[in-house]
Design an enzyme around this catalytic site. Structure first.
Site, short mmCIF file in Angstrom:
data_model
loop_
_atom_site.label_atom_id
_atom_site.label_comp_id
_atom_site.label_asym_id
_atom_site.label_seq_id
_atom_site.Cartn_x
_atom_site.Cartn_y
_atom_site.Cartn_z
N ASP A 75 0.83 -1.20 0.00
CA ASP A 75 0.00 0.00 0.00
C ASP A 75 0.87 1.26 0.00
O ASP A 75 1.69 1.46 0.89
CB ASP A 75 -0.89 -0.02 1.25
CG ASP A 75 -2.15 0.80 1.09
OD1 ASP A 75 -2.07 1.88 0.49
OD2 ASP A 75 -3.21 0.36 1.58
N THR B 113 -6.84 3.51 -2.40
CA THR B 113 -6.59 2.13 -1.99
C THR B 113 -7.61 1.14 -2.54
O THR B 113 -7.25 0.15 -3.17
CB THR B 113 -6.56 2.04 -0.45
OG1 THR B 113 -5.45 2.80 0.02
CG2 THR B 113 -6.41 0.59 0.01
#
Length: 546
Positions: A38, A79
């Site tokens: 991430d 995300t």
């Protein structure tokens, strides 16, 4: 022809037929692993290269195939959108996940990408498990693998973040697990997948390994003076933990956890990645992944890198230390896979769900343009424009994710022309400091853009769910506090990410050709000889194959 010669030619024919068959339909890996880090920028591979060991990132680069010019091809780079796009092989225009949260113009409220009130938490009595992939409207590569094997083989998603565990493995997953912090400190799931936690998950939770990680202050892995790839530790561009005076090492985690939502602090330190790796190993053992005649699928997302990046920025000592520690976690994971699955029995890819911009206030300090846009000030400006032109300040329902949602009901009540309202607000928005481009929904529907930022904007536009007016800010212009950073744009600092393939069927090498993130899913599908995800718009990356 003599009988002996005939037998010889028959044998040669059968051998050749077998070789051809093996060439076109090679044996599939026992396990496919998709790893998403991430908020990982591509340059983290090169900036910290001299400090990485040989068993993590370098193992993939030296023995796998790296795409050095890989990008996200849509806006917004968030995300949930990234995880959905990697595994579906398409963009928000098709898969329907247009943000982490977005304004639902039908319900007239903000919604979260994986919330589902029809589900229950499995693992505790909280609400953290009321989740599902129901808002994802296409299949993922994990779905297609399950379908191709008549629902045999397992598919499991794991991440500290719920959305990062759920979206990659799609609709048919056997399980998705995420971490419930706060006062609980447990891995949980949703009734969408099962009625009770497997024994191995309950056993893992009872071990309370998270407490072991939170007993130790976060200091640098190596001498902080050696972290020459980062700016000074004490600066004005980083946010602190609650209860901390300065954003500097060491971070006293045992002392800070109480004022930072207890177990949730694990998300915001490198130990969160180590803890995730521990759980991944337990899942592989507990679920016997890679041990059957069918191919299993495992999605892993390392979330702590994102929390650290948001808080401290991409040039910080903290982000450097986080990646040096993650490199060791990857080494541990790869060695574990070698032992449990076998070196030639698994295929994996590693990428990121988005990258991030340098902290704009830091950029300004070194004379590079950067800016901050304040949503309330911007909407007040637009409301004043609509009051002058249409006699009302109530035409905008919502401004979020650089999208403006108009109140269509109000426009009809006042008998206004919708297109006139759109054009008036668009013309005003383009004059606002920090706004680079503006497009209406009509522009998106009536034009086909083939390159550049407008193409990315169009790829991210979903006719059913997106706003009525889309905005593109100037580079490094963000809606965020002045300490820390974020992402979401279509500029290269947000779109340029690593893509590395490794393992069975993958050759060694690298490519400087431009590829898009949506090319991963069809490439893995081709490797597995299965149908592409049903919304796929990506292409096969042919040059990676052995």
């Amino acid at each position: 022809m003599k009988k002996s010669n005939l037998i010889f030619f028959v044998i040669i024919f059968l051998v050749n037929t077998k070789l051809i068959s093996q060439e076109h339909y090679p044996k599939k890996p026992k396990l496919v692993i998709g790893i998403i880090i991430d908020q990982m920028r591509y340059d983290y591979l090169t900036r910290f290269d001299k400090k990485y060991g040989d068993g993590g990132f370098k193992r993939l680069l030296n023995n796998g195939f790296s795409l050095e010019n890989a990008h996200y091809n849509y806006i917004p780079t968030y995300t949930a959108v990234g995880h959905a796009s990697v595994f579906t092989g398409t963009t928000p225009s098709n898969h329907g996940i247009i943000g982490n949260n977005w304004f639902d113009k039908y319900q007239k409220k903000s919604i979260y990408c994986v919330d589902d009130e029809n589900q229950k938490t499995i693992g505790n009595d909280g609400n953290g498990g009321k989740k599902s992939p129901h808002r994802l409207v296409t299949t993922s590569v994990a779905d297609q693998l399950r379908l191709s094997q008549n629902m045999q083989g397992k598919s499991i998603g794991i991440a500290i973040k719920d959305r990062s565990a759920i979206l990659p493995v799609g609709h048919t997953a056997n399980a998705a697990y995420w971490f419930d912090g706060g006062k609980r400190g447990e891995w949980i799931t949703s009734s969408y997948y099962m009625k009770a936690l497997p024994k191995w998950v309950s056993t893992f939770n009872k071990l309370k390994k998270v407490d072991e990680y939170l007993r130790t202050p976060w200091n640098t892995l190596y001498d902080i003076k050696s972290y020459t790839e980062s700016i000074e530790d004490e600066n004005n561009y980083e946010a602190t933990f609650k209860g901390q005076d300065k954003p500097t090492f060491p971070h006293n985690i045992p002392e800070l956890r109480k004022s930072n939502n207890n177990y949730s602090i694990i998300k915001a330190i490198p130990a969160g990645n180590s803890f995730t790796t521990d759980f991944v190993k337990a899942a592989i053992i507990g679920e016997n992944l890679g041990q059957s005649e069918h191919t299993d699928f495992l999605s892993i997302s390392y979330s702590s890198t994102d929390y650290v990046g948001h808080q401290f920025g991409v040039a910080s000592k903290e982000i450097e230390d986080t990646y040096l520690r993650l490199d060791k976690d990857l080494t541990s994971l790869f060695n574990f896979l070698d032992k449990k699955i076998g070196k030639d029995n698994y295929t994996l890819f590693l990428t990121a769900d988005h990258a991030a911009t340098q902290v704009p206030s830091y950029l300004e300090s070194i004379k590079i343009p950067g800016n901050y846009l304040k949503p309330k000030k911007f909407t007040n400006y637009l409301n004043n424009i609509t009051k002058v032109h249409f006699g009302t300040e109530s035409l905008i329902s919502n401004f979020s994710n650089f999208q403006i949602f108009l109140d269509t009901k109000k426009i009809k009540e006042l008998k206004l022309n919708f297109e006139d309202v759109c054009n008036t607000i668009s013309n005003a928005a383009i004059d606002y400091p920090g706004i680079y481009k503006v497009a209406t929904s009509k522009t998106m529907l009536n034009n086909t853009f083939t390159r550049g930022i407008m193409k990315s904007l169009q790829n991210g536009y979903n006719q059913k769910f997106s706003g009525d007016i889309l905005l593109v800010p100037n580079p490094s212009t963000i809606i965020y506090p002045k300490k820390g950073t974020t992402h979401g744009s279509g500029y290269s600092y947000d779109t340029h990410v690593p893509i590395i393939f490794y393992g069975k069927g993958i050759k060694q090498g690298a490519s400087k050709k431009k590829y898009e993130i949506i090319d991963i899913a069809p490439t893995i599908s081709n490797l597995l000889s299965i149908e592409f995800p049903n919304g796929n718009t990506g292409k096969i990356i042919e040059e990676i194959f052995r």
